[in-house]
Design a protein around this motif. Structure first.
Motif, short mmCIF file in Angstrom:
data_model
loop_
_atom_site.label_atom_id
_atom_site.label_comp_id
_atom_site.label_asym_id
_atom_site.label_seq_id
_atom_site.Cartn_x
_atom_site.Cartn_y
_atom_site.Cartn_z
N PRO A 125 -1.39 2.95 -7.99
CA PRO A 125 -0.04 3.19 -8.24
C PRO A 125 1.16 2.41 -7.40
O PRO A 125 2.22 2.15 -7.79
CB PRO A 125 0.09 4.67 -7.46
N ILE A 126 0.66 1.45 -6.50
CA ILE A 126 1.45 0.58 -5.69
C ILE A 126 1.91 -0.54 -6.86
O ILE A 126 3.11 -0.91 -6.39
CB ILE A 126 0.64 -0.15 -4.64
N ALA A 127 1.22 -0.99 -7.63
CA ALA A 127 2.07 -1.70 -8.74
C ALA A 127 2.69 -1.28 -9.42
O ALA A 127 3.45 -2.05 -10.35
CB ALA A 127 0.47 -2.11 -9.50
N LEU A 130 -3.61 -4.80 5.88
CA LEU A 130 -4.67 -3.69 6.72
C LEU A 130 -4.22 -3.35 8.10
O LEU A 130 -3.96 -2.13 8.42
CB LEU A 130 -5.87 -4.47 6.74
N GLN A 131 -3.75 -4.39 8.88
CA GLN A 131 -2.93 -4.38 10.31
C GLN A 131 -1.87 -3.48 10.44
O GLN A 131 -1.55 -2.45 11.16
CB GLN A 131 -3.03 -5.64 11.03
N ALA A 132 -0.95 -3.72 9.38
CA ALA A 132 0.23 -2.98 9.09
C ALA A 132 -0.09 -1.45 8.72
O ALA A 132 0.72 -0.55 9.20
CB ALA A 132 1.12 -3.59 7.98
N ILE A 133 -1.08 -1.28 8.01
CA ILE A 133 -1.30 -0.03 7.70
C ILE A 133 -1.81 0.86 8.94
O ILE A 133 -1.66 1.98 9.10
CB ILE A 133 -2.51 0.26 6.46
N GLU A 134 -2.76 0.28 9.83
CA GLU A 134 -3.09 0.66 10.80
C GLU A 134 -2.18 0.90 11.90
O GLU A 134 -2.22 2.13 12.43
CB GLU A 134 -4.24 -0.30 11.62
N ALA A 135 -1.07 0.33 11.85
CA ALA A 135 0.14 0.39 12.89
C ALA A 135 0.87 1.54 12.37
O ALA A 135 1.38 2.15 13.18
CB ALA A 135 1.11 -0.83 12.93
N MET A 136 0.61 1.81 10.96
CA MET A 136 1.62 3.11 10.34
C MET A 136 0.85 4.50 10.74
O MET A 136 1.43 5.43 10.89
CB MET A 136 1.50 3.01 8.82
N TYR A 137 -0.46 4.27 11.16
CA TYR A 137 -1.06 5.35 11.22
C TYR A 137 -1.96 5.35 12.55
O TYR A 137 -3.15 5.51 12.66
CB TYR A 137 -2.19 6.04 10.23
N PRO A 138 -1.24 5.41 13.83
CA PRO A 138 -2.07 5.02 14.92
C PRO A 138 -3.03 6.11 15.46
O PRO A 138 -4.13 5.83 16.07
CB PRO A 138 -1.03 4.73 16.11
N LEU A 139 -2.79 7.14 14.95
CA LEU A 139 -3.70 8.34 15.38
C LEU A 139 -4.72 8.81 14.51
O LEU A 139 -5.46 9.54 14.59
CB LEU A 139 -2.64 9.62 15.75
N MET A 140 -4.73 8.05 13.30
CA MET A 140 -5.81 8.31 12.16
C MET A 140 -7.03 7.97 12.81
O MET A 140 -7.38 6.91 13.11
CB MET A 140 -5.42 7.73 10.91
N ALA A 176 0.91 -1.28 0.20
CA ALA A 176 -0.05 -0.12 -0.02
C ALA A 176 0.76 1.12 -0.03
O ALA A 176 1.97 1.20 0.44
CB ALA A 176 -1.08 -0.16 1.31
N ILE A 177 0.38 2.23 -0.62
CA ILE A 177 1.07 3.67 -0.62
C ILE A 177 0.41 4.68 -0.28
O ILE A 177 -0.98 4.69 -0.95
CB ILE A 177 1.79 3.84 -1.93
N ASP A 178 0.82 5.81 0.17
CA ASP A 178 0.08 6.77 0.50
C ASP A 178 0.74 7.97 -0.41
O ASP A 178 1.92 8.23 -0.36
CB ASP A 178 0.25 7.36 2.21
N LEU A 179 0.03 8.28 -1.47
CA LEU A 179 0.56 8.97 -2.42
C LEU A 179 0.78 10.50 -1.85
O LEU A 179 1.77 11.13 -2.58
CB LEU A 179 -0.21 9.44 -3.82
N GLU A 180 0.39 10.99 -0.99
CA GLU A 180 0.58 12.34 -0.18
C GLU A 180 1.82 12.43 0.57
O GLU A 180 2.68 13.37 0.38
CB GLU A 180 -0.70 12.89 0.58
N LYS A 230 4.58 7.32 2.12
CA LYS A 230 4.64 6.22 3.09
C LYS A 230 4.29 4.97 2.44
O LYS A 230 3.08 4.76 1.60
CB LYS A 230 3.78 6.41 4.23
N THR A 231 4.76 3.69 2.57
CA THR A 231 4.41 2.35 2.23
C THR A 231 4.50 1.36 2.92
O THR A 231 5.40 1.44 4.15
CB THR A 231 5.48 2.10 0.95
N ALA A 232 3.40 0.52 2.78
CA ALA A 232 3.69 -0.66 3.68
C ALA A 232 3.61 -1.82 2.67
O ALA A 232 2.86 -2.05 1.88
CB ALA A 232 2.21 -0.81 4.62
N MET A 233 4.61 -2.78 2.85
CA MET A 233 4.83 -3.82 1.81
C MET A 233 5.14 -5.12 2.58
O MET A 233 5.70 -5.17 3.47
CB MET A 233 6.05 -3.59 0.88
#
Length: 140
Positions: free
Chosen positions: A136-138, A90-100, A65-69, A72-75
């Motif tokens: 874009p992640i691809a 999805l869990q890794a993405i949540e861990a990347m953004y704990p305050l979202m 996953a990639i955040d284009l802004e 940040k990536t999670a792979m």
């Protein structure tokens, strides 16, 4: 083409309405064959180049996953991509953004993304499934 334009307009509207505690990511899996395939090279025309080859039968599986802004990536480098790896990503993405408060994840309609086990606890945006511009992640 109209689906892509509709997606772009909806995506821009989402970006313009994001709160400070929201993020947008694009998620997909790629499965490149593990073998070198030269398509172009900057070298003298009369010089032979050697490229070491692998068997070509091995396959890489990257779920990411990639955040284009922010960039940040999670792979995840995986043996297989499936519903379980979707949940881990999805869990890794949540861990990347704990305050979202809200993380918008765009993904395609691959079977491992649409399994009901992947939906428990997550609201997932599927509007990107028919838009080739949306993954874009691809391209990483």
């Amino acid at each position: 083409m109209w689906k892509q334009q509709a997606f772009i307009e909806a995506y821009e509207q989402l970006l313009n309405s994001l709160g400070p505690d929201e993020a947008v990511l694009f998620m997909d899996a790629v499965h490149p064959t593990h073998a070198a395939r030269p398509v172009g090279c900057w070298a003298p025309a009369n010089e032979n180049l050697a490229i070491e080859q692998t068997s070509g039968r091995q396959r890489l599986n990257v779920h990411g996953a990639i955040d284009l802004e922010t960039g940040k990536t999670a792979m995840l480098d995986l043996e297989t991509v499936d519903a379980a790896s979707t949940i881990r990503l999805l869990q890794a993405i949540e861990a990347m953004y704990p305050l979202m408060a809200m993380i918008h994840v765009f993904l395609d309609n691959a079977r491992y993304h649409t399994r009901s086990s992947c939906r428990n606890g997550w609201r997932i945006r599927e509007d990107a499934s028919s838009c080739t511009l949306s993954q874009p992640i691809a391209r990483i």
